[in-house]
Design an enzyme around this catalytic site. Structure first.
Site, PDB file in Angstrom:
ATOM      1  N   TYR A   7      -0.742   5.115 -14.631  1.00  0.00           N
ATOM      2  CA  TYR A   7      -0.202   3.958 -13.912  1.00  0.00           C
ATOM      3  C   TYR A   7       1.366   3.851 -14.108  1.00  0.00           C
ATOM      4  CZ  TYR A   7      -0.526  -0.223 -10.851  1.00  0.00           C
ATOM      5  OH  TYR A   7      -0.253  -1.158 -10.031  1.00  0.00           O
TER       6      TYR A   7
ATOM      7  N   LYS B  32       4.400  -4.098 -12.944  1.00  0.00           N
ATOM      8  CA  LYS B  32       3.254  -5.089 -12.500  1.00  0.00           C
ATOM      9  C   LYS B  32       3.444  -6.081 -13.834  1.00  0.00           C
ATOM     10  CE  LYS B  32       1.647  -3.830  -8.822  1.00  0.00           C
ATOM     11  NZ  LYS B  32       1.961  -4.395  -7.579  1.00  0.00           N
TER      12      LYS B  32
HETATM   13  N1  LIG Z   1      -4.846  -0.345  -3.745  1.00  0.00           N
HETATM   14  C1  LIG Z   1      -4.957  -0.562  -5.228  1.00  0.00           C
HETATM   15  O1  LIG Z   1      -5.935  -0.152  -5.848  1.00  0.00           O
HETATM   16  C2  LIG Z   1      -4.228  -1.697  -5.724  1.00  0.00           C
HETATM   17  C3  LIG Z   1      -4.871  -2.358  -6.997  1.00  0.00           C
HETATM   18  C4  LIG Z   1      -4.153  -3.434  -7.406  1.00  0.00           C
HETATM   19  C5  LIG Z   1      -2.928  -4.044  -6.866  1.00  0.00           C
HETATM   20  N2  LIG Z   1      -2.444  -3.211  -5.730  1.00  0.00           N
HETATM   21  C6  LIG Z   1      -1.141  -3.778  -5.085  1.00  0.00           C
HETATM   22  O2  LIG Z   1      -1.463  -4.432  -3.745  1.00  0.00           O
HETATM   23  C7  LIG Z   1      -0.156  -4.254  -3.245  1.00  0.00           C
HETATM   24  C8  LIG Z   1      -0.403  -3.558  -1.758  1.00  0.00           C
HETATM   25  O3  LIG Z   1      -0.777  -2.391  -1.836  1.00  0.00           O
HETATM   26  P1  LIG Z   1      -1.816  -1.608  -1.080  1.00  0.00           P
HETATM   27  O4  LIG Z   1      -2.717  -0.726  -2.050  1.00  0.00           O
HETATM   28  O5  LIG Z   1      -2.447  -2.488  -0.038  1.00  0.00           O
HETATM   29  O6  LIG Z   1      -1.031  -0.340  -0.255  1.00  0.00           O
HETATM   30  P2  LIG Z   1      -0.303  -0.117   1.018  1.00  0.00           P
HETATM   31  O7  LIG Z   1       0.331   0.924   0.858  1.00  0.00           O
HETATM   32  O8  LIG Z   1      -1.215  -0.699   2.043  1.00  0.00           O
HETATM   33  O9  LIG Z   1       0.691  -1.569   0.955  1.00  0.00           O
HETATM   34  C9  LIG Z   1       1.980  -1.463   0.142  1.00  0.00           C
HETATM   35  C10 LIG Z   1       2.926  -2.071   1.147  1.00  0.00           C
HETATM   36  O10 LIG Z   1       4.271  -2.102   0.504  1.00  0.00           O
HETATM   37  C11 LIG Z   1       5.091  -2.033   1.622  1.00  0.00           C
HETATM   38  N3  LIG Z   1       6.629  -1.627   1.157  1.00  0.00           N
HETATM   39  C12 LIG Z   1       6.764  -0.532   0.195  1.00  0.00           C
HETATM   40  N4  LIG Z   1       8.411  -0.527   0.315  1.00  0.00           N
HETATM   41  C13 LIG Z   1       8.605  -1.568   1.056  1.00  0.00           C
HETATM   42  C14 LIG Z   1      10.134  -2.130   1.169  1.00  0.00           C
HETATM   43  N5  LIG Z   1      11.102  -1.672   0.582  1.00  0.00           N
HETATM   44  N6  LIG Z   1      10.107  -3.394   1.837  1.00  0.00           N
HETATM   45  C15 LIG Z   1       9.090  -3.864   2.605  1.00  0.00           C
HETATM   46  N7  LIG Z   1       7.862  -3.453   2.171  1.00  0.00           N
HETATM   47  C16 LIG Z   1       7.717  -2.269   1.358  1.00  0.00           C
HETATM   48  C17 LIG Z   1       4.651  -0.873   2.418  1.00  0.00           C
HETATM   49  O11 LIG Z   1       5.270  -0.854   3.748  1.00  0.00           O
HETATM   50  C18 LIG Z   1       3.150  -1.282   2.603  1.00  0.00           C
HETATM   51  O12 LIG Z   1       2.821  -2.131   3.749  1.00  0.00           O
HETATM   52  C19 LIG Z   1       1.034  -3.586  -3.890  1.00  0.00           C
HETATM   53  O13 LIG Z   1       1.760  -4.532  -4.783  1.00  0.00           O
HETATM   54  C20 LIG Z   1      -0.142  -3.073  -4.913  1.00  0.00           C
HETATM   55  O14 LIG Z   1       0.558  -2.322  -6.118  1.00  0.00           O
HETATM   56  C21 LIG Z   1      -3.076  -2.107  -5.094  1.00  0.00           C
END
Ligand SMILES: NC(=O)c1ccc[n+]([C@@H]2O[C@H](COP(=O)([O-])OP(=O)(O)OC[C@H]3O[C@@H](n4cnc5c(N)ncnc54)[C@H](O)[C@@H]3O)[C@@H](O)[C@H]2O)c1
Length: 275
Positions: free
Chosen positions: A162, A169
């Site tokens: 990570y 985070k």
């Molecule tokens: N998927 C997992 O396992 C997981 C677990 C815990 C936390 N998260 C967190 O959840 C959140 C959403 O991620 P996800 O897993 O749904 O993936 P995802 O790729 O679907 O979403 C990430 C989003 O960030 C946006 N993004 C990136 N750069 C950007 C910018 N400069 N301006 C505006 N938007 C931008 C992307 O367009 C995308 O919509 C993130 O913060 C991620 O770290 C994900």
């Protein structure tokens, strides 16, 4: 009447139907919320990002959909202006945004570049402060508004793979607490969900996803991994009045994985290479 009837707000961070922001949106919509959305601006000739998100949110009666790069203050301001014009004031905001350059994310943290570190922090941690600040400045937050961001356990403890995102985070979660303290006197709540692994585009860029899922199935008290829908439901809870007394909190939606200090007795030795 739904839990979110009469509630208006913004969702930032839908890339496609696997996005966590989409899982939260489905619940918000089901419970009667009115929502404006943003998408990552398109760079080429074709509006690929816009089309992908429009296909999902238009059938829900999206109040608007507009581009927003969180690195660009004028984009963020334009979104808040639009939200003010459309809704007057907003009752909720979902910030579900993260990014780190792949070369900086996949290596050890000591090898990550200065530029990559800065960009990852700007998009993944600073942007929550920027978005909250713009909404406050434009006075569009209602006096019981709820802001929600998404984090991961790798910001609290070391999760190999990570790496740089874990540092982002940690900053994001600390930002949640400071924002909660600063906006609380206005009645505004700020919380995070720390989600277990969900198969999304962003997750694919982090470590070995399959190994991570196997680890959760073997170690988490519920002996399984979470679903995106479970994160969606928890998001609805924190954004609704059911959570009116909760702010500055990081709620773990991870089948209990983060409560374990060591693998359980029935965890087969060697079944996951990382342990
Ligand atoms: N998927 C997992 O396992 C997981 C677990 C815990 C936390 N998260 C967190 O959840 C959140 C959403 O991620 P996800 O897993 O749904 O993936 P995802 O790729 O679907 O979403 C990430 C989003 O960030 C946006 N993004 C990136 N750069 C950007 C910018 N400069 N301006 C505006 N938007 C931008 C992307 O367009 C995308 O919509 C993130 O913060 C991620 O770290 C994900």
């Amino acid at each position: 009447m739904g839990l979110m009837s009469g509630r208006k707000g913004l969702v930032l961070g839908i890339a496609n139907d696997r996005s966590i922001a989409w899982a939260i949106t489905e619940w918000l919509h089901r419970e009667g919320a009115e929502i404006g959305f943003t998408h990552l601006p398109d760079t080429g000739d074709r509006p690929k990002n816009q089309n992908k998100v429009a296909k999902l949110v238009e059938p829900l009666g999206a109040k608007f959909l507009m581009p927003c790069d969180v690195c660009n203050d004028s984009h963020i301001e334009a979104v808040m202006t639009r939200a003010g014009e459309t809704f007057g004031r907003i009752d909720f905001l979902v910030h579900s945004v993260a990014f780190a350059p792949p070369d900086d994310l996949t290596g050890p943290t000591y090898a990550c570049s200065r530029k990559g570190f800065g960009l990852a922090m700007e998009i993944s941690a600073y942007s929550l402060l920027a978005v909250a600040g713009a909404a406050k400045k434009q006075q569009i937050l209602s006096d019981s508004a709820s802001l929600l961001t998404l984090t991961y356990f790798g910001g609290e403890e070391v999760i190999p793979g990570y790496n740089l995102m874990g540092i982002c985070k940690a900053a994001l979660e600390c930002g949640v607490r400071y924002l909660a303290s600063e906006l609380g006197p206005d009645g505004v709540r700020v919380n995070a969900i720390s989600a277990g692994p969900v198969r999304t585009i962003s997750a694919m860029g982090v470590g070995d996803f399959k190994q991570m899922r196997d680890l959760y199935e073997g170690v988490a008290p519920l002996r399984r991994n979470i679903t995106a829908d479970e994160v969606g439901k928890a998001g609805l809870f924190l954004l609704s009045d059911l959570a009116s007394g909760i702010t500055g909190e990081v709620l773990h939606v991870d089948c209990g994985f983060s409560t374990m200090g060591a693998p359980p007795a029935d965890f087969a030795k060697g079944s996951v290479a990382a342990v």
